[in-house]
Design an enzyme around this catalytic site. Structure first.
Site: not given
Ligand code: NOJ
Length: 764
Positions: A298
């Site tokens: 993430d």
């Molecule tokens: C953080 C989020 O937790 C995740 O779900 C997301 O896909 C990413 N950012 C990318 O934007």
């Protein structure tokens, strides 16, 4: 529906096959370097191409493939050069066909090895056509329509060059304070698994090399939905039985459906951050499940292991992430900066790097990006097609749950002479779209106010917002709202939350209706007019008081672009509500967590044992307190149980019959029940199958969902509903191993987790 999806596919195939020459001209020669082929590469072909390519790559190029950034984090003029030098294998949040094609052209023509980029973006519940939030989609209990919704999202998103979406989000959550409960499929592993499969299949489509195919990403692996206190990003402690019997289930389903990628999470799990967690990423995902897809971290979660106190610096974070099995790093650049020295120092083996790069290249080959790296600018015309919007309306309709309908207040007759439309969500085009909307536009939303006016005509609608927005604490709009109510035959109050109150980072401690909405509802109830409350929110709110004050209540979540027409369809009885709750509704934050598949305790409460706090005499002797598992104030039941939802008709369940009262642990049972639509309205019912394993080597849940069916019944029609229950569905992890234990089981077939016909069987 199928038609347009079919025709989009057909037109793209035709386009690619017959018009590549004119397309090439249109794209200033972008296609000259590649021919557009539709053939899906076989596993062997891919493996040998990956092997060959890998053997030609420098270490720097390999590390480049393992790095993904948002171009916003670097000066624009450096991006082209970085692509030329193979410094990034992927971008997220690059927007626009022209820009994506330009970057891709640099990668395909000017980089040494001509490896295409893969462009990712969060397309969570629709791209331009916005569907209800995922939690609402789960309330449809209809994986088929949800699969189509995700197919449409991919058709729209791929037309913009997006070949990888960070969806589905399949984190189980028991906590409505957590803002991201909006993004998941609720509390139940069986229901969430059915949707995980549908979502992956919808996103990826039938053929990965199809121009509309988009790679899915099962996220967040794993346990992120168990954030302590419902505060986003928080620590999680999850026992191995809950991890394996609950939290991991939808991820397994996503893997089995072919999810091309997984995302590690932000949270630490039992003391180890999940982006550096060898137990979950390597032991479970790779070794036990034999997952052969790609794992991305993430956003910044690799470098965040420093804040977690798990790594001293970025170098250690890179070491722990790659050792655990994170193939590609999103947004932070610890791989780019430290992998080389980690290899030089012998702390990371080249084999580990090669494994990661193989997974990434395989993804790109599977998607056909080497053959068809560019996006066709013509495809954009498919945005917001009428069929797409129609489908969004169907999904929104089926996701709405009727929670109360005193004296058949709903549906309203369209002959009604006047109606007051009140509330902060009645005409809030952006809010109804919900969280995680990057590309959908408020201007494409049709609000309830617009849709109701469409049905009744302007003259019969008395509109007053009452509160300007959901958190508004001012009562200055009350007088106008009450006046509108007084001159109308009925009140439709659109309550809820603004979109910004749920989603990532948007957790709440209290989960009531924000602002002075409850006060206004109370004032309106004094007018004596029938009042229907429609709640549009990103989480299951504690709405006990509102339920009391209203005559009917529809829970509509954040219903997307077509929320308005969908609600008008239900309010005026074009269709009966049919959604059922994918999550338990609590009476207040203090009752959290409350999920239906809890264990029984040594002292389960019942109606006799609960002593309501208000009924305790001031000088009470301790003996009458009950000493069972309950809250003195809330009692022992939730506001609404999991699986609950009413209809404009009533259904009668009868004649539960099991093919046998016993089976072996390799056997299977056939379960039949009759369902009668008692009323005058044709409607859908969601029939649910639950079991209870009465005695286990570890304590077992009081109920577990093991099957469901959405069935359409005409008025007075009876159908026989059949379920198959294989013994394998009764397997669970007992702390040591997976077992199907002999003994007695209860079984229920019914309308929700609290009611149903009962029988029993045993495993020999
Ligand atoms: C953080 C989020 O937790 C995740 O779900 C997301 O896909 C990413 N950012 C990318 O934007």
């Amino acid at each position: 529906m199928t038609d347009i999806i079919g025709s989009v596919y057909f037109s793209k195939v035709v386009f690619h096959r017959l018009k590549s020459f004119s397309f090439a001209l249109f794209l200033f020669g972008l296609f000259s370097a590649t021919s557009c082929k539709q053939t899906q590469l076989k596993g062997d072909d891919i493996d040998s191409r990956v092997k060959r390519l890998l053997s030609e790559m420098t270490l720097e190029e390999k590390i480049g493939q393992m790095s993904q950034i948002d171009p916003i984090s670097m000066p624009a003029e450096q991006i082209d050069q970085a692509v030329r030098e193979g410094k990034f294998g992927s971008f997220l949040n690059v927007f626009g066909v022209e820009k994506i094609n330009k970057l891709q052209k640099i990668a395909m023509e000017e980089s040494r090895l001509k490896i295409p980029l893969i462009i990712g973006r969060d397309v969570i519940h629709g791209y331009r056509t916005i569907f209800p939030i995922p939690l609402a989609m789960a309330a449809t209990w209809n994986p088929e329509i949800v699969k189509k919704a995700f197919r449409i999202s991919s058709i729209e998103a791929s037309s913009q060059g997006i070949k990888w979406t960070f969806a589905p989000m399949i984190d189980i959550s028991w906590d409505p304070r957590w803002g991201r409960i909006a993004e998941g499929c609720g509390e139940d592993p069986y229901l969430a698994s059915a949707f995980a499969k549908a979502m992956v299949e919808g996103i990826q489509g039938e053929q990965l090399t199809d121009p509309t195919a988009v790679a899915a990403c099962a996220k967040h692996f794993v346990g992120y939905g168990f954030a302590e206190g419902g505060r986003d990003y928080n620590t999680t402690y999850i026992s191995e039985p809950i991890l394996r019997n609950v939290v991991l289930k939808p991820f397994k389903a996503a893997q089995e459906a072919g999810a091309l990628t997984f995302m590690s999470a932000f949270n630490d799990l039992n003391g180890v951050p999940t982006s550096g967690n060898e137990f979950t990423l390597r032991q479970i995902l790779r070794k036990e499940w034999k997952y052969d897809g790609m794992v991305v971290s993430d956003w910044g979660s690799v470098s965040e292991m420093i804040s977690h106190g798990y790594c001293a610096d970025e170098k250690e974070a890179a070491l722990k992430a790659i050792t655990a099995g994170v193939d590609m790093e999103m947004s932070s650049i610890t791989y780019a900066q430290h992998l080389k020295s980690l290899i030089d120092e012998g702390k990371v083996s080249l084999t580990l790097v090669d494994e990661a790069v193989k997974n990434i290249l395989k993804l790109k080959f599977k998607l056909g990006l080497f053959e068809n790296p560019y996006v066709n600018p013509e495809a954009e015309k498919q945005m917001l097609a009428p069929e797409f919007l129609d489908h969004a309306r169907t999904v929104a309709r089926q996701s709405t749950v009727l929670l109360k309908n005193e004296m058949n207040t709903l549906p309203l007759s369209s002959d009604i002479t006047s109606v007051a439309v009140i509330g902060p969500l009645a005409d809030a085009p952006r809010d109804q779209l919900g969280t995680w909307v990057f590309d959908g536009k408020a201007e494409n939303s049709v609000t309830p106010l617009t849709a109701i006016k469409e049905v009744l005509g302007n003259a019969k609608v008395n509109y007053a917002t009452g509160l300007k927005y959901s958190r508004d604490k001012s009562k200055t709009g009350f007088a106008e709202a009450i006046a509108a109510a007084k001159k109308s035959q009925a009140i439709l109050f659109f309550a809820g939350e603004e979109w910004i109150l749920s989603g990532e980072g948007q957790s709440r401690g209290e989960i009531n209706l924000p602002g002075v909405q409850e006060e206004l509802i109370e004032e309106l109830s004094k007018t004596g007019k029938p009042m229907m409350v429609i709640v549009m929110a990103g989480r299951p709110l504690a709405i006990g008081k509102v339920v009391e004050k209203s005559n009917a209540l529809l829970y509509a979540w954040h219903g997307g672009s077509m929320a308005g027409p969908a609600l008008a369809d239900l309010i005026f009885g074009k269709e009966s509500p049919s959604g059922k709750l994918p999550v338990t509704f609590v009476k207040g934050s203090g009752q959290i967590p409350f999920y239906y598949y809890h264990n029984n305790t040594g002292r389960p409460a019942n109606a006799k044992s609960w002593t309501p706090m208000d009924s305790i005499p001031v000088k009470n002797s301790q003996a009458s307190l009950g000493y069972k598992s309950f809250h003195l104030d809330y009692g022992f039941t939730p506001l609404f149980p999991f699986g609950y939802g009413l209809s404009y008709t009533t259904f009668k369940y009868s004649d539960l019959v099991l093919s046998s009262t016993e089976m072996t642990n390799k056997g299977s049972l056939t379960i039949k029940a009759s369902l009668l639509n008692v009323g005058n309205v044709d409607a859908d019912e969601i029939v649910q199958l639950y079991i209870r394993d009465r005695v286990g080597s570890i304590t077992r849940p009081v109920k577990e969902l093991k099957g469901f069916k959405r069935i359409h019944l005409k008025s007075r029609e009876t159908v026989s509903v059949t379920f198959e229950l294989p013994a394998s569905a009764l397997e669970f992890f007992n702390g040591k191993e997976n077992v199907i234990e002999p003994g007695a089981f209860d079984i229920w077939v019914g309308p929700n987790s609290d009611e149903g016909l009962h029988s029993e069987f045993s495993i020999k």
